[in-house]
Write a protein that holds these residues in place. Sequence first.
Motif, PDB file in Angstrom:
ATOM      1  N   UNK A 153       6.236 -30.264  60.861  1.00  0.00           N
ATOM      2  CA  UNK A 153       7.186 -30.149  59.766  1.00  0.00           C
ATOM      3  C   UNK A 153       8.397 -31.036  60.000  1.00  0.00           C
ATOM      4  N   UNK A 154       9.430 -30.837  59.172  1.00  0.00           N
ATOM      5  CA  UNK A 154      10.591 -31.705  59.273  1.00  0.00           C
ATOM      6  C   UNK A 154      11.805 -30.986  58.713  1.00  0.00           C
ATOM      7  N   UNK A 155      12.962 -31.264  59.301  1.00  0.00           N
ATOM      8  CA  UNK A 155      14.217 -30.853  58.715  1.00  0.00           C
ATOM      9  C   UNK A 155      14.965 -32.110  58.268  1.00  0.00           C
ATOM     10  N   UNK A 156      15.409 -32.078  57.018  1.00  0.00           N
ATOM     11  CA  UNK A 156      16.122 -33.219  56.444  1.00  0.00           C
ATOM     12  C   UNK A 156      17.357 -32.661  55.727  1.00  0.00           C
ATOM     13  N   UNK A 157      18.539 -32.984  56.237  1.00  0.00           N
ATOM     14  CA  UNK A 157      19.792 -32.611  55.584  1.00  0.00           C
ATOM     15  C   UNK A 157      20.682 -33.847  55.634  1.00  0.00           C
ATOM     16  N   UNK A 158      20.915 -34.477  54.487  1.00  0.00           N
ATOM     17  CA  UNK A 158      21.553 -35.790  54.598  1.00  0.00           C
ATOM     18  C   UNK A 158      23.082 -35.757  54.597  1.00  0.00           C
ATOM     19  N   UNK A 159      23.675 -34.554  54.452  1.00  0.00           N
ATOM     20  CA  UNK A 159      25.113 -34.384  54.604  1.00  0.00           C
ATOM     21  C   UNK A 159      25.403 -32.883  54.503  1.00  0.00           C
ATOM     22  N   UNK A 160      26.639 -32.508  54.633  1.00  0.00           N
ATOM     23  CA  UNK A 160      26.997 -31.095  54.508  1.00  0.00           C
ATOM     24  C   UNK A 160      26.764 -30.636  53.068  1.00  0.00           C
ATOM     25  N   UNK A 161      25.869 -29.647  52.918  1.00  0.00           N
ATOM     26  CA  UNK A 161      25.511 -29.128  51.600  1.00  0.00           C
ATOM     27  C   UNK A 161      25.345 -27.612  51.692  1.00  0.00           C
ATOM     28  N   UNK A 162      25.650 -26.889  50.606  1.00  0.00           N
ATOM     29  CA  UNK A 162      25.598 -25.424  50.670  1.00  0.00           C
ATOM     30  C   UNK A 162      24.236 -24.827  50.348  1.00  0.00           C
ATOM     31  N   UNK A 163      23.159 -25.581  50.562  1.00  0.00           N
ATOM     32  CA  UNK A 163      21.826 -25.070  50.234  1.00  0.00           C
ATOM     33  C   UNK A 163      20.778 -25.706  51.134  1.00  0.00           C
ATOM     34  N   UNK A 164      19.615 -25.059  51.170  1.00  0.00           N
ATOM     35  CA  UNK A 164      18.468 -25.579  51.915  1.00  0.00           C
ATOM     36  C   UNK A 164      17.200 -25.120  51.208  1.00  0.00           C
TER      37      UNK A 164
END
Length: 635
Positions: free
Chosen positions: A33-44
């Motif tokens: 799998x993978x985790x991708x968060x491209x900046x500070x965001x209030x959701x996932x």
Amino acid sequence: MNGPAEIGQDFIESVTADLQANRAVRKKLPGGGRIHIDRQLPFLCVYRKPKEKADVGTERLVYGEASYLTVLGGENVTSLLEAVAETMSKIFGHFLIVELWTLPYEAFCDETKTKRSPAFRICSDQPEELLSTVETLRNWLKRVTLHRLRAHVQIARCESVAPAALPPLLEKDVLQRCNTYLLGLGVAPAYQDETGETLYPIELEGIRKGVAKALKNAFYRFSVALTGSCPTHYAMMGRRLVTKVVWDVDNALAEIDDAFDFLLQVTPVNTEEAWESFKAKGYTGTPHFLYRPRPFDIPQMKRALYDIPIGKIEDPTLMELFCQKREELDRKLTMLSDRDTPNFLYGSIPAYGKVESALLETAETMLEHLPHEQRNLEADAETDTVDAETFAEYANDEIAYYKTFYPSMRSSVQIREDIVSGAMVSGGDFFISKWAHFPKKRVEALLHHEIGTHILTYTNGLAQPFKQLHTGLSGYDEMQEGIAVLSEYLSGGISKARLRILAARVVAVHMLCEGSSFEETFRQLHERYRFGEKSAFTITTRVFRGGGLTKDAVYLRGLVGLFDYLHDGGALEPLFVGKIAAEHIPLIEELQWREILKKPPLWPRWLDEKSAKARLEEIRNKRLSILDLIEKGYI
């Protein structure tokens, strides 16, 4: 028996450290799998692949989001999720996790199961706190369509927000401690067969685009209602991080696009000789046109085109733009293969369209209301003209003006013998026919058309991160030519003769598609609409070149469409980002909100003129059409 793999503490700490520093996170998980968060965001967004059955394609429903986690193996992500939620809720006050999974059609109503229409179930155990978010998600999911069938959406209160046979991502006490909410989204998998093993790619992309827009609107509503952030548009919830495969695809498409000049390849190189021969035969028969050699291997280019890994792009907006471009390049390569044969026309019609009845009626009405005159193609009642050398001097001065604002502009002016009409832009350069003469009173308008529109948008496109913005997105010609002709009117330089030519091109394209010959089309323009012999020949040549090119209808169609756009309050700014079609305006605006596209370096000189602004406001406020401009004496 071994339990699920734990994700190490070092991995978790590296993720939270990046998030606290507002750095992009893109890491593979142990099970694939993978985790991708491209900046500070209030959701996932989260997707967990089922253990007991195939579920092809579903993970792609989250790939387009700016913050997602996919669990494709058996790893335990509880500690990772808790750490992410705790980190983000400290920044935003609250955090939202949305988990997607598939539900069988049997879980929905009988009608939905029969029709195989899109269907969704929103699951929550805290409907009061998330009321506006859930309502927004439902309203946008209801807009999802597949094969003209609208989506069926249910809202369900669930004690356990999780797929069948799996525990919730986080326990309730952890959610409360981390100020985190959990929503579930069950999706009827219309993009799979009954076993979940065979993918239906077209259906997947149709659902994926709708789900992506629904999720972004829900995240926007959540952010406004429950966090300290104040986004001004839902598209700001989208991705900003562009992965390497996007640049690879963009470069590969641009390389193929730059490998051939379509218009030059379908433009005859013996126009003057063909005219003299046609005239000597009493304007009968079909001229014999010669074309440039094709210095490229078309089958090889097509193989390279379909080797480009567009399917690996996660961002649905960019994937859509690139897929459209690939289809257009495929069509154009086929047309070049069929050049100077009847099959060429069959490729031209899907590329540029036929003439719609309303457009034909507009063109015929214009020809009835505008006075005829026996003059050359680009001339009007004036006899005061400038030759190619003088016009080239004016053009160089115009390019120099724009270079004062953007020194990186690299366009040149060339006088050539192989241009069928007065002037044209190709690859950001301005080509002028050696034999052309231009009415002096139309010089400024022509410069605004060719340099202030075509070269300007090419240059602005070059300044963008994607090469497709200067080579041109799929179907850009219609909007480009509409803007270019509008520039002529707003600058006060469009003539009645010029409008007659645009209308005549539509009539000629219609006759081509209806099976008329070169000679029949020429005679219709000359005898019924009273064009001079050379003018009628040139218009007919442009339309019949290559075997039948319907592109010349886009000038008037683009102008009519642009007037409609202005009547609806459409903004002009997005039109100059690069070479785009009308259908791309929402996508361009989205990419601007996501800060992927830059502000264009150049703005048209003709739009800064006081008289142009006044004419533009008249079109908007009085809802003037092109026929109104003619009948009410504006032209």
